[in-house]
Write a protein that holds these residues in place. Sequence first.
Motif, mmCIF file in Angstrom:
data_model
loop_
_atom_site.group_PDB
_atom_site.id
_atom_site.type_symbol
_atom_site.label_atom_id
_atom_site.label_comp_id
_atom_site.label_asym_id
_atom_site.label_seq_id
_atom_site.Cartn_x
_atom_site.Cartn_y
_atom_site.Cartn_z
ATOM 1 N N GLY A 8 56.132 16.005 16.270
ATOM 2 C CA GLY A 8 55.990 15.204 15.870
ATOM 3 C C GLY A 8 58.141 14.269 16.249
ATOM 4 O O GLY A 8 58.056 13.720 14.915
ATOM 5 N N ARG A 9 57.578 14.596 17.488
ATOM 6 C CA ARG A 9 59.105 13.920 17.662
ATOM 7 C C ARG A 9 58.863 12.214 17.085
ATOM 8 O O ARG A 9 57.095 11.820 17.409
ATOM 9 C CB ARG A 9 60.012 13.893 18.555
ATOM 10 N N PRO A 10 59.601 11.103 17.202
ATOM 11 C CA PRO A 10 59.497 9.666 17.485
ATOM 12 C C PRO A 10 58.621 9.648 18.683
ATOM 13 O O PRO A 10 58.878 9.653 19.703
ATOM 14 C CB PRO A 10 60.839 8.964 17.064
ATOM 15 N N VAL A 11 57.981 8.552 18.193
ATOM 16 C CA VAL A 11 56.688 8.528 19.204
ATOM 17 C C VAL A 11 57.439 7.469 20.020
ATOM 18 O O VAL A 11 56.704 7.608 20.964
ATOM 19 C CB VAL A 11 55.517 6.850 18.023
ATOM 20 N N TYR A 12 58.343 6.642 20.089
ATOM 21 C CA TYR A 12 59.281 5.642 21.266
ATOM 22 C C TYR A 12 59.858 6.932 22.196
ATOM 23 O O TYR A 12 60.181 6.291 23.505
ATOM 24 C CB TYR A 12 60.100 4.787 20.706
ATOM 25 N N GLN A 14 58.829 9.898 22.786
ATOM 26 C CA GLN A 14 58.110 10.498 23.591
ATOM 27 C C GLN A 14 57.243 8.596 24.685
ATOM 28 O O GLN A 14 56.800 9.730 25.661
ATOM 29 C CB GLN A 14 56.690 10.622 23.084
ATOM 30 N N THR A 50 56.672 -0.789 18.745
ATOM 31 C CA THR A 50 56.903 0.780 18.774
ATOM 32 C C THR A 50 57.831 0.664 20.804
ATOM 33 O O THR A 50 58.430 1.597 21.421
ATOM 34 C CB THR A 50 56.246 2.376 18.813
ATOM 35 N N ASP B 212 58.121 6.517 12.807
ATOM 36 C CA ASP B 212 59.444 7.268 13.703
ATOM 37 C C ASP B 212 60.721 6.940 12.894
ATOM 38 O O ASP B 212 60.760 8.951 14.141
ATOM 39 C CB ASP B 212 59.797 6.254 14.868
ATOM 40 N N GLY B 219 60.621 15.684 11.411
ATOM 41 C CA GLY B 219 60.349 16.680 12.655
ATOM 42 C C GLY B 219 58.795 16.411 12.767
ATOM 43 O O GLY B 219 58.321 17.786 13.895
#
Lengths: 122, 236
Positions: A8-12, A14, A50, B212, B219
């Motif tokens: 669930g962390r921001p895609v950017y 990751q 992103t 985002d 989370g």
Amino acid sequence: MVWKFSDGRPVYVQIMEHIQTAVLTGIFPPGSKIPSVRELAADAKVNPNTMQHALQELEQSMLLITQGTLGRFVTQDSAVIDAARNKLLHNLTQECIKKYAALGISPEQAANLLLECGKREA
Amino acid sequence: MDIVLQTSNLSKNYSGIRALNNLNIALPSGKIIGLLGPNGSGKTTLIKLIAGLLTPTEGSIEVCGVPVGPETKSMISYLPDRVYFNQSQTVEQLLNYFQDFYADFDRQRAVSMLSMLRIPMNVKFKTLSKGAREKVQLALVMSRRAKLYLLDEPIAGVDPAARDFILHTIVTNYDPTATVLISTHLIADVEPVLDEFLFINMGQIICLGSVDDMRDKTGKTLDELFREVFKCLPSL
């Protein structure tokens, strides 16, 4: 490159980790040119906005450098690459410690398990 | 950043039942936006209103500053949730139809997409499988150079590999001056592609924002958030 966005962390964030790993494992060696935003976004199946965000963050951290119209390159500064490696290892270790702690294993016990496993593999 | 779509106090009733209730949304250009909500929440109604297939009961809609009408049809590329083609035509004939109808249709692009999807040009549309029909529709819709793409359930009926291809198509077709609005239930599949999301329920927007930012704050993935917000089962 295999891209996976699981948590669930921001895609950017990751994406940044994927690219850092690619630099550290030699997929994008120091000094090499990395593909364009569009190419990377298409490969990762993410939104180009992103991808752009992730690359800009990596530029801020000096791992990537933009050379005018030539495109983006991986830095040749070994201090920056070492710092990225240390950070990645640090995060990985912290994650392991957390997972072991949830099972009631202390870092010392975990270290012993690692050593044992390592011996068996070798 | 320009506003591609603006709705003001938009409502729609179907014989007394309120399908959309006082919607005020503004979508900027250059974004890929997920329109997400449970069954019967008003997603298709909203898309049809924007496409000009339904008329609002109250309120108004503007696309690039122009009220929805004949003029906005040329700016909007719409993928309906059902087939409207003449099914006895061949794929090739459908291409001709799109080329005649839409000045912004890029035939070369459609041909190359269809060949990547291994869809023959000389067969009748109705002889294709359900998934292949959806692929043809999407290839035609995405081959226009529109300002606003409205995709109503674009990936529901196709296999995972074709789903990847469709998302790839959406991403590589990206144009900073255009916006893509995708309605779907398959959130996990589209999540990496989305800039922003709109949660809609009972005809009202209940939550919207950058994917985002939301992940950063909660989370959670969009899929997890959706399951939480629209939960039908009690948790353990």
